[in-house]
Design an enzyme around this catalytic site. Structure first.
Site, PDB file in Angstrom:
ATOM      1  N   ILE A 139       0.734  -1.238   0.055  1.00 49.82           N
ATOM      2  CA  ILE A 139      -0.065  -0.020  -0.094  1.00 49.82           C
ATOM      3  C   ILE A 139       0.984   1.209  -0.075  1.00 49.82           C
ATOM      4  CG2 ILE A 139      -1.979  -1.082   1.100  1.00 49.82           C
ATOM      5  CD1 ILE A 139      -0.980   0.487   3.742  1.00 49.82           C
ATOM      6  N   ASP A 140       2.212   0.984   0.522  1.00 44.18           N
ATOM      7  CA  ASP A 140       3.095   2.269   0.580  1.00 44.18           C
ATOM      8  C   ASP A 140       3.451   2.824  -0.967  1.00 44.18           C
ATOM      9  OD1 ASP A 140       2.669   1.741   3.225  1.00 44.18           O
ATOM     10  OD2 ASP A 140       4.941   0.723   3.138  1.00 44.18           O
TER      11      ASP A 140
HETATM   12  O1  F6P Z   1       4.209  -1.385   4.507  1.00 41.94           O
HETATM   13  C1  F6P Z   1       2.845  -1.803   4.909  1.00 41.94           C
HETATM   14  C2  F6P Z   1       2.465  -1.107   6.194  1.00 41.94           C
HETATM   15  O2  F6P Z   1       1.059  -1.107   6.246  1.00 41.94           O
HETATM   16  C3  F6P Z   1       3.025   0.292   6.339  1.00 41.94           C
HETATM   17  O3  F6P Z   1       2.331   1.339   5.723  1.00 41.94           O
HETATM   18  C4  F6P Z   1       3.062   0.140   8.068  1.00 41.94           C
HETATM   19  O4  F6P Z   1       3.991   1.199   8.413  1.00 41.94           O
HETATM   20  C5  F6P Z   1       3.351  -1.182   8.362  1.00 41.94           C
HETATM   21  O5  F6P Z   1       3.124  -1.862   7.176  1.00 41.94           O
HETATM   22  C6  F6P Z   1       2.655  -1.744   9.505  1.00 41.94           C
HETATM   23  O6  F6P Z   1       2.898  -3.010   9.793  1.00 41.94           O
HETATM   24  P1  F6P Z   1       2.334  -3.922  10.815  1.00 41.94           P
HETATM   25  O7  F6P Z   1       1.230  -4.663   9.958  1.00 41.94           O
HETATM   26  O8  F6P Z   1       3.504  -4.947  11.235  1.00 41.94           O
HETATM   27  O9  F6P Z   1       1.734  -3.019  11.983  1.00 41.94           O
END
Ligand code: F6P
Length: 361
Positions: A139-140
């Site tokens: 999504i980033d």
């Molecule tokens: O890389 C996708 C993402 O949703 C980022 O935008 C966010 O910082 C991270 O993953 C969150 O990770 P987790 O699901 O481990 O909390």
């Protein structure tokens, strides 16, 4: 002999993973008569040999489903894999076990669907001889080898809808509403949802902000008779004299830092220093869940079909990518470890500035 290919989904989930799996499996079975083995929960399944043999029915009816029917993990790295020995946690290199498992199944090609962490491990496995194809997911939208990753446009939709909803309540209460969105070290989600949702201030990691400039913008709106404002802040945004806000560290994860909390910091500062009534919404994992939008369903399908067509041609060591409006490829070696951040004087930032949006600088 029938060709056998493997597939896994790794890293944080995002809308469109199932659409890629569906495209890979359907193309493999219908067009080329290949067999497809799916490894469960990202690299964990490949290391532990936890798998399913796909048939057509497994991927029927999943085009619009969020998540991934294979499961995923953003903690497991085959080169630094968490194991418990004698009640002690250790991190060990189990990449040879991955190679053994692939040989045991007679898998000739592996399709790795993931973001930078997953694709970096895919590149490292390719260096050890695995015939790897990468499919860029996140999504980033922060992978430099592709113009867009699948999942991103759905996350932008979700964030834009949130901004639309915050507008009406902000206006009723004459408040400042802050929406904190994901994106890690890139401000894409904040930038595009902020423009699409008509935000007044967008704060992104690429442009460190000055709280005084944010305040001035909010005051300027008041002078124009607008007694409410919408601020979209990326989780990686930081004040010009400060640091990003870290929410937690996930031990053993290829990318252990989890960001989060800048929205609260900003709200505290606006209330404490300037006395502005402010509320914060952290959109969090809502951005990762739910149905992929049509754009992501189509992009995912294009990527999945392309991955299998490359296998048919005997190509590997590449990531499929979107280049303009064409699906193409880039060597895995060039695709990873290079973050694609928002160009600070790119067109999107400039059009936002032209219509009066403030970036806090
Ligand atoms: O890389 C996708 C993402 O949703 C980022 O935008 C966010 O910082 C991270 O993953 C969150 O990770 P987790 O699901 O481990 O909390």
């Amino acid at each position: 002999m029938t060709k056998r290919i493997g597939v896994l989904t790794g890293g944080g989930d995002c809308p469109g993973l199932n659409a890629v799996l569906r495209a890979v499996v359907k193309t493999a079975i219908f067009k080329y008569n290949y067999e497809v083995i799916g490894f469960k929960d990202g690299y964990r399944g490949l290391v532990m040999n936890d798998f399913i043999r796909f048939n057509y029915n497994d991927v029927s009816g999943i085009l619009d489903k969020g998540g991934t029917i294979l499961g995923t993990s953003n903690k497991d790295n085959p080169f630094n894999f968490k194991v418990e020995r004698n009640n002690k946690v250790e991190y060990v290199d189990l990449s040879d076990r991955v190679i053994d498992n692939l040989h045991m199944h007679g898998i000739e090609y592996m399709v790795f669907i993931g973001g930078d962490g997953t694709l970096t491990s895919a590149r490292d496995l390719a260096r050890k001889g695995v015939k790897a194809i990468g499919v860029p997911k996140t999504i980033d939208n922060d992978l430099s080898g592709t113009d867009k990753t699948f999942g991103y446009m759905t996350a932008v939709d979700t964030a834009t809808e949130a901004i639309d909803k915050l507008h009406s309540t902000a206006e009723s209460h004459h408040r400042v509403m802050i929406l904190e969105v994901m994106g890690r070290y890139a401000g894409w989600i904040a930038l595009e949802s902020g423009i699409a949702g008509g935000a007044d201030v967008i704060l992104i990691p690429e442009i460190p902000y000055d709280i005084e400039k944010v305040y001035q913008k909010l005051q300027e709106r008041k002078r124009r008779g607008k007694h409410f404002s919408i601020v979209v802040v990326a989780e990686g945004a930081k004040p010009k004299d400060g640091e990003m806000v870290i929410n937690k560290i996930v031990e053993g994860s290829p990318e252990p830092i989890r960001l989060g909390g800048i929205g609260d910091k900003l709200a505290d500062d606006l209330e404490r220093i300037y006395g502005l009534e402010t509320r914060v919404t952290v959109l969090g994992h809502l951005q990762r869940g739910g149905r992929p939008n049509p754009y992501d369903r189509i992009l995912s399908t294009r990527f999945g079909v392309k991955a299998v067509e490359l296998i048919c041609k005997g190509e590997h060591g590449v990531m499929v990518c979107l280049n303009g409006d064409k699906i193409s490829t880039i060597p895995l070696e060039d695709a990873v470890n290079k973050l694609k951040t928002v160009p600070v004087d790119g067109e999107l930032v400039n059009i936002a500035r032209a219509i009066g949006l403030c970036f806090g600088d």
